[in-house]
Scaffold this motif. Structure first.
Motif: not given
Length: 134
Positions: A14-20, A42-46, A49-53, A56-62
């Motif tokens: 239901e939600v995907f992470g993007v490392a890189g 729904r996607v969350i970037g990793i 140095r960004a809080t949003e791309i 879409a929301p971003c987090v610092a690490t997996v």
């Protein structure tokens, strides 16, 4: 499982992470994130140095991903992919798709050893989901 079945299982999240994930629209880490958004996912970037791309929301690490993220796209150099996979194993990620160029034999072996559905055969999510750069 064959590759098509692995991809179907991956895309069932239901939600995907993007490392890189990247803020640079020319980089694949940005294109993959936009591809998910284009497809209504729904996607969350990793990105440390960004809080949003791209909105879409971003987090610092997996490790910072919310628990509902079960599938992770990896667009990193192979040495970084190995670190990402180690974090993903600790975090309980169930599906990892190493985009072309991110694959590492050690990372693939670690996924297999821990029962993670891994796609690392050169399949590209941009092709599978029919991404169009705007």
């Amino acid at each position: 499982m064959n590759v098509r079945e692995r991809i179907e299982k991956f895309l069932g999240a239901e939600v995907f992470g993007v490392a890189g994930a990247s803020t640079n629209r020319e980089k694949f880490g940005n294109k993959v994130l936009r591809c998910y958004l284009e497809n209504g996912k729904r996607v969350i970037g990793i990105n440390p140095r960004a809080t949003e791309i791209e909105g879409a929301p971003c987090v610092a690490t997996v490790a910072d991903l919310p628990p509902e993220v079960k599938s992770l796209s990896v667009i990193t150099p192979p040495a970084i992919t190995e670190q990402v996979v180690a974090e993903a194993i600790s975090r309980g990620i169930e599906n990892i798709w190493m985009q072309p160029g991110a694959q590492s034999p050690r990372a693939i072996a670690a996924c297999e050893e821990h029962g993670i559905n891994v796609i690392a055969d050169g399949s590209c999510i941009l092709v599978v989901l029919g991404y169009h750069d705007h």
